[in-house]
Motif scaffolding. Structure first.
Motif, PDB file in Angstrom:
ATOM      1  N   GLU A  24      79.952  46.423  39.557  1.00  0.00           N
ATOM      2  CA  GLU A  24      78.725  47.222  39.646  1.00  0.00           C
ATOM      3  C   GLU A  24      79.110  48.691  39.686  1.00  0.00           C
ATOM      4  O   GLU A  24      80.182  49.038  40.161  1.00  0.00           O
ATOM      5  N   GLU A  25      78.189  49.522  39.215  1.00  0.00           N
ATOM      6  CA  GLU A  25      78.431  50.968  39.204  1.00  0.00           C
ATOM      7  C   GLU A  25      77.137  51.704  39.480  1.00  0.00           C
ATOM      8  O   GLU A  25      76.072  51.311  39.014  1.00  0.00           O
ATOM      9  N   LEU A  26      77.255  52.780  40.243  1.00  0.00           N
ATOM     10  CA  LEU A  26      76.138  53.677  40.495  1.00  0.00           C
ATOM     11  C   LEU A  26      76.594  55.074  40.120  1.00  0.00           C
ATOM     12  O   LEU A  26      77.630  55.538  40.585  1.00  0.00           O
ATOM     13  N   SER A  27      75.836  55.726  39.246  1.00  0.00           N
ATOM     14  CA  SER A  27      76.169  57.067  38.781  1.00  0.00           C
ATOM     15  C   SER A  27      75.065  58.020  39.203  1.00  0.00           C
ATOM     16  O   SER A  27      73.891  57.766  38.945  1.00  0.00           O
ATOM     17  N   LEU A  28      75.442  59.103  39.881  1.00  0.00           N
ATOM     18  CA  LEU A  28      74.489  60.113  40.348  1.00  0.00           C
ATOM     19  C   LEU A  28      74.700  61.394  39.555  1.00  0.00           C
ATOM     20  O   LEU A  28      75.722  62.054  39.709  1.00  0.00           O
ATOM     21  N   ARG A  29      73.742  61.725  38.700  1.00  0.00           N
ATOM     22  CA  ARG A  29      73.865  62.966  37.935  1.00  0.00           C
ATOM     23  C   ARG A  29      73.705  64.157  38.865  1.00  0.00           C
ATOM     24  O   ARG A  29      72.838  64.171  39.726  1.00  0.00           O
ATOM     25  N   GLN A  30      74.579  65.157  38.683  1.00  0.00           N
ATOM     26  CA  GLN A  30      74.561  66.352  39.517  1.00  0.00           C
ATOM     27  C   GLN A  30      74.712  67.587  38.642  1.00  0.00           C
ATOM     28  O   GLN A  30      75.114  67.499  37.476  1.00  0.00           O
ATOM     29  N   ARG A  31      74.395  68.722  39.241  1.00  0.00           N
ATOM     30  CA  ARG A  31      74.509  69.987  38.537  1.00  0.00           C
ATOM     31  C   ARG A  31      74.866  71.072  39.534  1.00  0.00           C
ATOM     32  O   ARG A  31      74.368  71.112  40.654  1.00  0.00           O
ATOM     33  N   SER A  32      75.764  71.945  39.113  1.00  0.00           N
ATOM     34  CA  SER A  32      76.121  73.122  39.888  1.00  0.00           C
ATOM     35  C   SER A  32      76.107  74.287  38.915  1.00  0.00           C
ATOM     36  O   SER A  32      77.018  74.418  38.091  1.00  0.00           O
ATOM     37  N   VAL A  40      80.362  59.031  40.733  1.00  0.00           N
ATOM     38  CA  VAL A  40      80.303  57.615  40.405  1.00  0.00           C
ATOM     39  C   VAL A  40      80.868  56.798  41.554  1.00  0.00           C
ATOM     40  O   VAL A  40      81.914  57.150  42.118  1.00  0.00           O
ATOM     41  N   VAL A  41      80.162  55.725  41.920  1.00  0.00           N
ATOM     42  CA  VAL A  41      80.653  54.761  42.902  1.00  0.00           C
ATOM     43  C   VAL A  41      80.735  53.425  42.170  1.00  0.00           C
ATOM     44  O   VAL A  41      79.749  52.966  41.601  1.00  0.00           O
ATOM     45  N   ARG A  54      85.636  52.380  44.240  1.00  0.00           N
ATOM     46  CA  ARG A  54      86.191  53.628  43.711  1.00  0.00           C
ATOM     47  C   ARG A  54      85.091  54.693  43.723  1.00  0.00           C
ATOM     48  O   ARG A  54      83.995  54.468  43.257  1.00  0.00           O
ATOM     49  N   PHE A  55      85.433  55.866  44.267  1.00  0.00           N
ATOM     50  CA  PHE A  55      84.589  57.052  44.185  1.00  0.00           C
ATOM     51  C   PHE A  55      85.266  57.989  43.192  1.00  0.00           C
ATOM     52  O   PHE A  55      86.459  58.254  43.304  1.00  0.00           O
TER      53      PHE A  55
END
Length: 106
Positions: A24-32, A40-41, A54-55
């Motif tokens: 399984e994978e969870l991806s959190l889109r971010q912006r700076s 990604v977890v 894995r982080f």
């Protein structure tokens, strides 16, 4: 049809402990500023069935090593996303969203 088959395809990856399969994978889109990336977890499974988490961060779809930094609002999104990924949530001993205290400004 292709998209329906994609989640069932085993994705192999390597770890310091040997090969693993992405479960399984969870991806959190971010912006700076102008920079765009994702944190990604991933829940991985080793050849003997051991679970690994894995982080990482991702630019252009490729997981990269390095520190992963999550802001309070990112942690809230992580909690929401884990509710749809039960095996990853269990590996992290996550039992549901909680209020993040002291999030400050983002």
């Amino acid at each position: 049809m292709w998209f329906a088959m994609l989640p069932n395809m085993a994705t192999k990856t390597s770890t310091p402990w040997g090969p693993a399969t992405l479960v399984e994978e969870l991806s959190l889109r971010q912006r700076s500023g102008e920079k765009r990336f994702s944190s990604v977890v991933q829940l991985l499974e080793g050849p003997k069935g051991e679970q690994l988490v894995r982080f990482a961060y991702s630019t252009g779809g490729n997981a990269r090593r390095g520190p992963v930094t999550l802001r309070a609002r990112d942690l809230e999104r992580l909690a929401q996303g884990l509710s749809g990924r039960p095996r990853l949530a269990a590996a992290l001993s996550f039992d549901g969203p909680k209020e993040v205290v002291g999030g400050g400004k983002s």
